[in-house]
Design an enzyme around this catalytic site. Structure first.
Site, PDB file in Angstrom:
ATOM      1  N   PRO A   2      26.611  17.129 -19.107  1.00 45.25           N
ATOM      2  CA  PRO A   2      27.783  16.720 -18.329  1.00 45.25           C
ATOM      3  C   PRO A   2      28.170  17.611 -17.153  1.00 45.25           C
ATOM      4  O   PRO A   2      28.715  18.696 -17.318  1.00 45.25           O
ATOM      5  CB  PRO A   2      28.897  16.654 -19.374  1.00 45.25           C
ATOM      6  CG  PRO A   2      28.200  16.449 -20.653  1.00 45.25           C
ATOM      7  CD  PRO A   2      26.959  17.279 -20.513  1.00 45.25           C
ATOM      8  N   GLU A   3      27.896  17.099 -15.979  1.00 45.53           N
ATOM      9  CA  GLU A   3      28.434  17.647 -14.748  1.00 45.53           C
ATOM     10  C   GLU A   3      29.307  16.541 -14.170  1.00 45.53           C
ATOM     11  O   GLU A   3      29.477  15.501 -14.809  1.00 45.53           O
ATOM     12  CB  GLU A   3      27.298  18.013 -13.781  1.00 45.53           C
ATOM     13  CG  GLU A   3      26.289  18.985 -14.380  1.00 45.53           C
ATOM     14  CD  GLU A   3      25.183  19.381 -13.409  1.00 45.53           C
ATOM     15  OE1 GLU A   3      25.523  19.929 -12.361  1.00 45.53           O
ATOM     16  OE2 GLU A   3      24.012  19.124 -13.693  1.00 45.53           O
ATOM     17  N   LYS A  59      34.902  18.777 -14.143  1.00 39.67           N
ATOM     18  CA  LYS A  59      34.267  18.288 -15.370  1.00 39.67           C
ATOM     19  C   LYS A  59      35.286  17.933 -16.441  1.00 39.67           C
ATOM     20  O   LYS A  59      34.923  17.696 -17.591  1.00 39.67           O
ATOM     21  CB  LYS A  59      33.295  19.351 -15.898  1.00 39.67           C
ATOM     22  CG  LYS A  59      32.213  19.741 -14.904  1.00 39.67           C
ATOM     23  CD  LYS A  59      31.400  20.921 -15.406  1.00 39.67           C
ATOM     24  CE  LYS A  59      30.457  21.436 -14.325  1.00 39.67           C
ATOM     25  NZ  LYS A  59      29.804  22.697 -14.722  1.00 39.67           N
ATOM     26  N   HIS A  99      26.159  12.885 -34.779  1.00 42.45           N
ATOM     27  CA  HIS A  99      26.921  13.728 -33.862  1.00 42.45           C
ATOM     28  C   HIS A  99      28.129  13.029 -33.255  1.00 42.45           C
ATOM     29  O   HIS A  99      28.735  13.539 -32.329  1.00 42.45           O
ATOM     30  CB  HIS A  99      26.007  14.275 -32.765  1.00 42.45           C
ATOM     31  CG  HIS A  99      24.897  15.122 -33.313  1.00 42.45           C
ATOM     32  ND1 HIS A  99      23.566  14.839 -33.119  1.00 42.45           N
ATOM     33  CD2 HIS A  99      24.938  16.220 -34.091  1.00 42.45           C
ATOM     34  CE1 HIS A  99      22.828  15.740 -33.750  1.00 42.45           C
ATOM     35  NE2 HIS A  99      23.627  16.582 -34.348  1.00 42.45           N
ATOM     36  N   ARG A 118      26.137  20.039 -29.825  1.00 41.30           N
ATOM     37  CA  ARG A 118      26.710  21.376 -29.926  1.00 41.30           C
ATOM     38  C   ARG A 118      28.195  21.185 -29.664  1.00 41.30           C
ATOM     39  O   ARG A 118      28.565  20.449 -28.786  1.00 41.30           O
ATOM     40  CB  ARG A 118      26.098  22.260 -28.831  1.00 41.30           C
ATOM     41  CG  ARG A 118      24.598  22.349 -28.918  1.00 41.30           C
ATOM     42  CD  ARG A 118      24.004  22.895 -27.647  1.00 41.30           C
ATOM     43  NE  ARG A 118      24.382  24.283 -27.481  1.00 41.30           N
ATOM     44  CZ  ARG A 118      23.988  25.035 -26.442  1.00 41.30           C
ATOM     45  NH1 ARG A 118      23.260  24.504 -25.506  1.00 41.30           N
ATOM     46  NH2 ARG A 118      24.334  26.272 -26.365  1.00 41.30           N
ATOM     47  N   ARG A 157      32.755  35.609   0.309  1.00 39.49           N
ATOM     48  CA  ARG A 157      32.214  35.885  -1.027  1.00 39.49           C
ATOM     49  C   ARG A 157      30.816  36.456  -0.900  1.00 39.49           C
ATOM     50  O   ARG A 157      29.958  35.864  -0.288  1.00 39.49           O
ATOM     51  CB  ARG A 157      32.174  34.608  -1.863  1.00 39.49           C
ATOM     52  CG  ARG A 157      33.548  33.976  -1.993  1.00 39.49           C
ATOM     53  CD  ARG A 157      33.511  32.792  -2.938  1.00 39.49           C
ATOM     54  NE  ARG A 157      34.753  32.029  -2.857  1.00 39.49           N
ATOM     55  CZ  ARG A 157      35.809  32.267  -3.620  1.00 39.49           C
ATOM     56  NH1 ARG A 157      35.772  33.214  -4.528  1.00 39.49           N
ATOM     57  NH2 ARG A 157      36.909  31.547  -3.485  1.00 39.49           N
ATOM     58  N   ARG A 255      21.986  31.825 -15.072  1.00 39.57           N
ATOM     59  CA  ARG A 255      21.473  30.505 -15.408  1.00 39.57           C
ATOM     60  C   ARG A 255      20.078  30.317 -14.856  1.00 39.57           C
ATOM     61  O   ARG A 255      19.736  30.858 -13.808  1.00 39.57           O
ATOM     62  CB  ARG A 255      22.394  29.409 -14.831  1.00 39.57           C
ATOM     63  CG  ARG A 255      23.863  29.626 -15.106  1.00 39.57           C
ATOM     64  CD  ARG A 255      24.187  29.687 -16.564  1.00 39.57           C
ATOM     65  NE  ARG A 255      23.791  28.471 -17.258  1.00 39.57           N
ATOM     66  CZ  ARG A 255      24.500  27.345 -17.235  1.00 39.57           C
ATOM     67  NH1 ARG A 255      25.642  27.293 -16.608  1.00 39.57           N
ATOM     68  NH2 ARG A 255      24.072  26.288 -17.873  1.00 39.57           N
TER      69      ARG A 255
END
Length: 265
Positions: A2-3, A59, A99, A118, A157, A255
């Site tokens: 899920p994005e 999200k 699940h 999960r 940044r 990641r």
DNA sequence: ATAAAGTCCTGAAAGC
DNA sequence: TGCTTTCAGGACTTTA
């Protein structure tokens, strides 16, 4: 999984299957997905109430119940899908799977099922103040971000552009696959410090973001097309679908990151 | 057994 | 020096 595009798909599931429907039963099959709410309270608060207009930020998915905050007073059901969550609309005779952690029965007898292998995130039941707390911690939703705003968000940044894009407090909705895909399209190396991007590179990232999101939202996921980088992540010897050279795979911001060292300088 | 599309926390390092 | 930003690592959890 899920994005932003997946969650947008779940929002549509709610709108087409659940909107204005009354919840007639709530079955919590695994309370491990409940955050800050007991199974008893979830049942009590949801049963008999109608699902309102679902909305999404990044999200996160918000569903005001009946006279919920966006309508004026009751609770709002909030989902975060972690890495493996999904929301499905099922006919009641479709067998419940291992699940499927929470099952809402609607007044047309159909089921809204939250499935999650999960149990990294899950469901909350919140009031207006808690909604504000969640949304305040997030940057603007990626679907609404224009070019100049993106430049503003990235300016100053020094961290890798990929990790800035992944940071939900900078811009909300982009995950690991989307970021890799967007940067590949924009021909920008994921480790480039965000503040070092030229105006043209930022423009390319913005255009890439728009295109990738548009297609992915339509598909309900980041599609593993062979013409996309995403379609090559799991190849044994992945090559760039644009230039044919081997792809790099390494950690960026903790990641797994895949990119083309040839196309993305 | 290692790693997985997400987030949160901690402690430490790096930067200004 | 001091404050902020960033990073690395581990934790949560389950399965391929």
């Amino acid at each position: 999984m899920p994005e932003l595009p997946d969650v947008e798909g779940f929002r549509e599931v709610l709108m087409t299957c659940g909107r204005r429907r009354r919840v007639t039963d709530v079955e919590v099959r695994d309370a491990g997905v409940l955050r800050g709410v007991s199974a008893q309270r979830l049942r009590r608060e949801l049963k008999g109430r109608r699902l309102g207009e679902a909305w999404r930020h990044g999200k996160w998915l918000f569903v005001p119940m009946d006279d919920g905050p966006t309508d004026g007073g009751g609770p709002t059901l909030v989902w975060h899908f972690g890495m493996t969550g999904s929301l499905r609309c099922c006919s009641p005779d479709e067998p419940v799977e291992r699940h499927d952690r929470v099952v809402l029965t609607l007044d047309d007898s159909r089921h809204l099922r939250y499935r999650d292998q999960r149990k990294l995130q899950g469901l909350q039941l919140v009031d207006e103040a808690q909604i504000a707390r969640i949304v305040d911690g997030l940057g603007p939703d990626a679907l609404t971000v224009r070019g100049p705003e993106l430049r503003e968000l990235l300016s100053g940044r020094r961290r890798a552009v990929k990790s800035a894009l992944m940071d939900q407090s900078v811009i909300a909705g982009l995950g690991n696959l989307l970021c890799d895909e967007i940067l590949w399209r924009a021909r920008v190396a994921p480790r480039t410090p965000a503040r070092d991007l030229s105006d043209d590179e930022i423009r390319r990232v913005h255009v890439g973001m728009g295109r990738v999101l548009e297609t992915s939202v339509r598909a309900g996921c980041v599609p593993p097309r062979r013409s996309w980088l995403t379609g090559h992540r799991d190849d044994s010897e992945p090559t760039c679908p644009r230039c044919g050279r081997p792809l790099c795979s390494n950690r960026v911001g903790g990641r797994r990151t895949v990119w083309c060292p040839q196309c993305q300088k």
